[in-house]
Design an enzyme around this catalytic site. Structure first.
Site, PDB file in Angstrom:
ATOM      1  N   HIS A  98      30.395 -47.272 -21.077  1.00 20.42           N
ATOM      2  CA  HIS A  98      29.890 -48.357 -20.675  1.00 20.42           C
ATOM      3  C   HIS A  98      30.751 -49.566 -21.497  1.00 20.42           C
ATOM      4  CE1 HIS A  98      27.617 -46.824 -24.215  1.00 20.42           C
ATOM      5  NE2 HIS A  98      27.700 -48.170 -24.858  1.00 20.42           N
ATOM      6  N   HIS A 100      30.503 -53.393 -23.133  1.00 19.16           N
ATOM      7  CA  HIS A 100      29.497 -54.387 -23.377  1.00 19.16           C
ATOM      8  C   HIS A 100      30.189 -55.900 -23.053  1.00 19.16           C
ATOM      9  CE1 HIS A 100      26.907 -52.114 -26.228  1.00 19.16           C
ATOM     10  NE2 HIS A 100      27.977 -51.371 -26.414  1.00 19.16           N
TER      11      HIS A 100
END
Ligand code: 5GP
Ligand code: ZN
Length: 137
Positions: A98, A100
């Site tokens: 992922h 951010h």
């Protein structure tokens, strides 16, 4: 698979989504460091940058570029951090790749990416550069 973010993709765990396409999903972090803290993930499970297909990683980065612009327009932060952690030693808590987006405002008290600068040894820097260059395909 017992992966929190795969469960978010499948809808088994609820999330507040802001963007979705065939490859990518983006949703609000449940423990926001600031307003507008987003997570951008590939829908296909991959733990780290070493596991993800290049096309999926590029799709995540493309969505990140689009979402950074949306966050800027919506929330008018003074800056933002992109964070992407790989491996426990790097601080990765959820082993599904992922990115951010953390919007930043002066005085927000966050200390993301603040480290002391200490000059390195130039010969060592050059030697490390040579090792890396030799492995670029
Ligand atoms: P990292 O793995 O890069 O250290 O951070 C994982 C991030 O995922 C954390 O910021 C954490 O707040 C977020 N997170 C963990 N579990 C959930 C969840 O179930 N829902 C959402 N929206 N975010 C989560
Ligand atoms: Zn997963």
């Amino acid at each position: 698979m017992d992966c929190i973010f795969c469960k978010i993709v499948s809808g088994e765990i609820p999330s507040v989504k802001v963007y979705e396409d065939d490859i990518v999903l983006a949703f609000l972090d449940i423990n926001p460091l600031n307003d507008g803290h987003l997570l951008i993930i590939p829908k296909a499970h991959a733990a780290t940058i070493h596991d993800v297909a290049e096309a999926d990683f590029l799709a995540v980065m493309s969505a990140t570029h689009k979402l950074a612009a949306a966050v800027k327009k919506a929330l008018n932060p003074e800056g933002l951090n992109l964070l992407q952690l790989n491996g426990k030693v790097a601080g990765q808590m959820v082993p599904h790749l992922h990115v951010h987006i953390v919007p930043r405002w002066s005085g927000d008290g966050l200390t993301v990416a603040s480290w002391e600068l200490v000059a390195g040894d130039l010969e060592k820097i050059k030697s490390v550069a040579g090792k890396i260059q030799a492995e670029i395909v």
